[in-house]
Structure formats: C-alpha cells, structure tokens
Motif scaffolding. Structure first.
Motif, short mmCIF file in Angstrom:
data_model
loop_
_atom_site.label_atom_id
_atom_site.label_comp_id
_atom_site.label_asym_id
_atom_site.label_seq_id
_atom_site.Cartn_x
_atom_site.Cartn_y
_atom_site.Cartn_z
N VAL A 1 71.14 9.77 27.22
CA VAL A 1 70.20 8.76 26.73
C VAL A 1 70.11 8.88 25.21
O VAL A 1 69.87 9.98 24.69
CB VAL A 1 68.81 8.95 27.38
N PHE A 2 70.32 7.79 24.54
CA PHE A 2 70.25 7.76 23.07
C PHE A 2 69.34 6.62 22.64
O PHE A 2 69.28 5.59 23.32
CB PHE A 2 71.62 7.46 22.46
N PRO B 1 66.51 13.20 28.58
CA PRO B 1 65.74 12.27 29.41
C PRO B 1 65.46 10.94 28.70
O PRO B 1 65.63 10.83 27.49
CB PRO B 1 64.43 13.02 29.61
N TRP B 2 64.99 9.99 29.46
CA TRP B 2 64.48 8.74 28.90
C TRP B 2 63.18 9.06 28.14
O TRP B 2 62.50 10.04 28.49
CB TRP B 2 64.21 7.72 30.00
N LEU C 1 69.34 3.55 25.34
CA LEU C 1 70.38 3.22 26.31
C LEU C 1 71.08 4.50 26.75
O LEU C 1 70.95 5.54 26.10
CB LEU C 1 71.37 2.21 25.75
N THR C 2 71.82 4.39 27.83
CA THR C 2 72.50 5.58 28.33
C THR C 2 74.01 5.34 28.31
O THR C 2 74.48 4.29 28.69
CB THR C 2 71.98 5.99 29.73
N MET C 3 74.72 6.33 27.78
CA MET C 3 76.16 6.18 27.57
C MET C 3 76.95 6.99 28.60
O MET C 3 76.46 7.99 29.11
CB MET C 3 76.53 6.70 26.17
N GLU C 4 78.17 6.54 28.84
CA GLU C 4 79.05 7.29 29.76
C GLU C 4 80.41 7.51 29.13
O GLU C 4 80.93 6.60 28.49
CB GLU C 4 79.23 6.52 31.07
N CYS D 1 70.43 0.24 30.94
CA CYS D 1 71.58 0.93 31.54
C CYS D 1 72.47 -0.06 32.26
O CYS D 1 72.02 -0.87 33.06
CB CYS D 1 71.12 2.02 32.50
N GLY D 2 73.75 0.02 31.94
CA GLY D 2 74.73 -0.85 32.58
C GLY D 2 76.04 -0.67 31.85
O GLY D 2 76.14 0.16 30.95
#
Ligand SMILES: Cc1cc2nc3c(=O)[nH]c(=O)nc-3n(C[C@H](O)[C@H](O)[C@H](O)COP(=O)(O)OP(=O)(O)OC[C@H]3O[C@@H](n4cnc5c(N)ncnc54)[C@H](O)[C@@H]3O)c2cc1C
Ligand code: FES
Lengths: 153, 283
Positions: free
Chosen positions: B268-269, B108-109, B239-242, B214-215
């Motif tokens: 989320v890292f 989670p965030w 930030l969140t990675m994909e 996020c983006g």
C-alpha cells in the motif's frame, strides 16, 4: 401549466448557461415519462430529440450480430444522452429502454437545430457542451474496450 | 494460551503448514480458500492491506493478499484468481489439503489518516479482495469515519465478487455502495459503464476525503485521474501495487518498483509517494 425553465436551469448539463437562452430552449422542450421496461427508441429510428434525465435509469443497448442485445451504458439522473440529432442522417445508433420509472426533459432536435442556425452563439455553446459529453463517453468506451478488470494486476 | 502463527518477524522464510477448511467458488476463475494454522499456533493476526506468501508444496509460492476479516484471527482467507501454475494448483485443492503460509508482510491501508474523514473505496475486478478486510474494519469502527463509499467495477455481472456481502452492505443506511459492469445482458438492473463514472456521486467533501484503490494498474490510473478531477489531494489517495515476489522481506530485489520494494515499502502506497513512477511502462 408550469414552465419547464426552472427544471432546465437546474439540470447540470445547462450549468452556467446564459439566462437568455433558457427561453429559447423551453420552446423546444417537453416533459416526458417512461415506465420501467418501456422503449424510448430503437436503433435506426429517427433521432429527433435528446434527453435530460431527471429521475430513474435508462439502459442503452446494442445487439451484436446473431447475439442477444447487450447493455453498453446506463444513464441516470443529472445526465444527458442522445447526440444523433446533431449529425445527419439523424438516426439513433442504439436502442434505449427505461430500467426504472424515468422522468426526463426531451428536447426537440429539429427545433433546436433551427434555433442554433439562427443564433450561432447558442449553437457554439451547445456544441461545446455536447462535445464534452461525447469525449467523455468516447473515453469511457475506450476504457471498456481495454478490458481493464481482466488485465494483469 | 494460543500461539501466533504470524511468522513475518520471527521466521520470515519458513512456511507454516495450514490446513484448508473450505474452498468457495466466487466467480468463473476466482475462488476463496479458508485455512487454519496447524498445531498450537492457531491464531493469525494481520492488518488489512497485508499479504502472505502462499506455498503449494512441490509447485511454488505466490504472494496473495489476505481477504478475510482481521477480527477473525483463528482462520485465514485468501481470494484468488487462477492465472498460472500456482494459482491453478490452489484451485484444485480441497478441504483437508495442506499449504504453506509465510507472513503476513507489507504495509497496511491508512486507517489513522482516514479517521475523522470520508472514505471512498474504489475496487476493480479481483481488487475487491484486498479491500474487503478494510471494509470489515471500517464497519467495525463505523463511528470513527465520516461517509463511507464502496465503488466497484467488474467486467460483467457474473464477475462481481462477494455478491451476497455487496447486497448486505448496500442495505445499510451508513454506507454508500455502487457497482458497475462493462457490459450486461438484458435483465441487469444495475449500472453499466466504467467505475470512474461512480466517483463524482460518492464525493461531497473532497478536502476531507481519503481514497483507497485496488485493481489492475490501468484501472487505478483512470481512477486516480478522476479522484484528482474531483479535488482529492494526491496525499489522500492510496493504492496497492503488485509485482512478482520471491523473498517478501526486502532481500532479493524481485519486487523492485523504482526506488521502492513493494514487499516491504508497500504494497500500500500513497499516490504522492509513487506518482513519479506510477503508470510508467518501463518501471
Ligand atoms: C502483494 C501482492 C498481492 C497479491 N494478491 C493477490 C490476491 O489477493 N489474489 C490474487 O488472485 N492474486 C494476487 N496477487 C497476484 C498473484 O501473486 C499472481 O497472480 C500469482 O503470483 C500468479 O502465479 P501463478 O504461478 O499462478 O502464475 P504464473 O505461472 O506465474 O503466470 C502464468 C501466467 O499468468 C500471468 N499472470 C501472472 N500474474 C498475474 C496476475 N496477477 N493477473 C493476471 N495474470 C497474471 C502471467 O503473465 C503468465 O502469463 C498478488 C500479488 C502481489 C504482489
Ligand atoms: S520480494 Fe524480495 S525484495 Fe521484495
């Protein structure tokens, strides 16, 4: 009439500028106001001044060939815009219009160029400040060109 | 008593059938689908930041962040940009159709770390979707946080997600909301420029500010640079990675990102944790 010096001193663009220069700057400065929708200048017009925005929002527009004009940047309170007064042939490269009521300080480019020629230290100081604005804008433009939101996440 | 349709811990590889309740067009290529688990298991619990593996039967399975309100546990919302096979198949689906859902998965965030601090949310494009549950939660617990800012960038005004909600949030006195687009036609009264330009105005106390981004990766890179310039510590930037995924539970290695598996160590890292590998093209 009240001097513009305190307003110039407060503007972020002139942060930490040596006090002695403000008197010179005031000699080239005037208070301006534009109603929402009013045109500040058109592309190709003589670029005889630059603006320190004190209030409101200005849209900078360019018209792609055979297309409607596009807003390519907006400038708000605390920011400065217009550096064409520094480089011959001193012509604007875009249109600018007020999106809201805009209050700004306009600085006469010809007057300031003369002062910079007479006092190279002032010239160097101003060029450093403008150079950082120009680099920042160039960087932003590059990011806009990269189409960062369309990219694969 | 209602069952829990979250299968991440019990049967993580088995998709549970969900019925589509609503499909809503958000922008040209982005849409949201609201679903409900079938049968008794009609409650779905998740924490903002988590994602599901969404299965279109006969087509394939894709990871999608949950974009709805975590407090509304009886339905599940995903906001999707159609880019390829599965997401285009999802776009064609209608009310009443069935999909499979595995999850929720991932980290989670950081709400605990954010409590007591100012929070700056920076979203780019469809990146607002995984952050919307964060906004719902922050607003539901508004008194636990300092100033909250939502900064959002998109290509053009037509690409701005959740327009009505943005307007509503902008109208609140306890929230700073600012949006910008890369370019706009005359008539647009908002900002034009890059999202990073909105950051300086949103930060008043960098030592006590936590940022969530996020983006697309390139946008997050520029955002991290600007946040650092404003004095925010790497450990306060999240930030969140994909990456492409298959199992979503740390078995297959598809989502490997340097030493991390995005499905179980992320998505989320903290930037501090990934800064040595973030933005490296070869990773
Ligand atoms: C943890 C996580 C959360 C995600 N959350 C969301 C979400 O909330 N909403 C959402 O829309 N997507 C989200 N994604 C991305 C989504 O999983 C992919 O877009 C999806 O897997 C693409 O599958 P597809 O079969 O439609 O495309 P494919 O057929 O696999 O790909 C077709 C083409 O699209 C390109 N492509 C693939 N992925 C993307 C992408 N992400 N962006 C742009 N182009 C792409 C490929 O390079 C290829 O050219 C998330 C991904 C991860 C890992
Ligand atoms: S998707 Fe299989 S390890 Fe992450």
């Amino acid at each position: 009439m009240k001097s513009l010096q305190p307003i110039l001193e407060e503007h972020p663009f002139f942060k930490e500028l040596e006090p002695k220069y403000f008197e010179l700057l005031v000699g080239c400065a005037s208070n301006v106001r534009f109603e929402a929708g009013e045109i500040l200048f058109h592309e190709g017009d003589q670029a005889d001044r630059f603006f320190l925005v004190r209030q409101g929002k200005v849209a900078l527009e360019m018209a792609p060939p055979n297309k409607e004009p596009m807003i390519i940047d907006t400038v708000e309170e605390g920011l400065v815009f217009g550096w064409s007064w520094m480089v011959p042939p001193y012509q604007w490269h875009f249109d600018a219009h007020a999106l809201t009521l805009v209050r700004a300080i306009a600085i006469d480019g010809k007057c300031l160029r003369k002062k910079c020629e007479e006092d190279h230290e002032l010239g160097y100081e101003l060029f450093k400040r403008f150079f950082s604005v120009v680099t920042e804008r160039l960087q932003h433009t590059r990011v806009q060109l990269l189409d960062v939101y369309g990219a694969q996440v | 008593m209602q069952g829990n349709a979250s299968t991440a811990t019990t049967q993580p590889m088995i998709p549970l059938p969900h019925r589509i309740l609503k499909v809503r067009r958000e922008t040209g290529d982005v849409f949201s689908i609201e679903t409900q688990p079938e049968g008794d298991e009609s409650d779905f619990h998740f924490v903002p930041g988590q994602f599901n593996m969404v299965y279109v039967f006969g087509v394939g399975e894709v990871p999608l962040s949950i974009s709805g309100d975590p407090a509304r546990t009886h339905t599940l919302t995903h906001t999707i940009r159609s880019v390829g096979w599965v997401t285009q198949a999802l776009k064609k689906m209608k009310k009443g159709d069935r999909i499979g859902v595995r999850g929720p998965f991932g980290t989670p965030w950081p709400f605990q770390e954010a409590a007591g601090n100012d929070v700056v949310i920076v979203a780019g494009g469809v990146g607002l979707a995984p952050l919307r549950p964060v906004i719902y939660k922050l607003l539901a617990e508004r008194e636990q946080y300092g100033n909250i800012s939502i900064l959002y960038g998109a290509r053009n005004p037509d690409d701005l997600l959740y327009g009505k909600e943005l307007e509503k949030w902008r109208g609140r006195f306890d929230l700073h909301v600012d949006a910008t687009v890369d370019s706009a036609k005359r008539g647009w009264m908002g900002n034009v420029g890059v999202v990073t330009q909105l950051i300086p105005k949103a930060i008043s106390d960098p030592d006590n500010t936590l940022a969530m981004i996020c983006g697309p990766e390139i946008m997050m890179r520029f955002t991290v640079n600007e946040l650092q310039k404003q004095g925010i510590e790497n450990s306060n930037i999240y930030l969140t990675m994909e990456r492409n995924m298959k199992c979503a539970i740390g078995f297959c290695g598809h989502c490997q990102f340097g030493p991390e598996f995005i499905c179980k160590d992320g998505p989320v890292f903290s930037y501090e944790r990934v800064r040595n590998i973030f933005g490296k093209r070869e990773i």
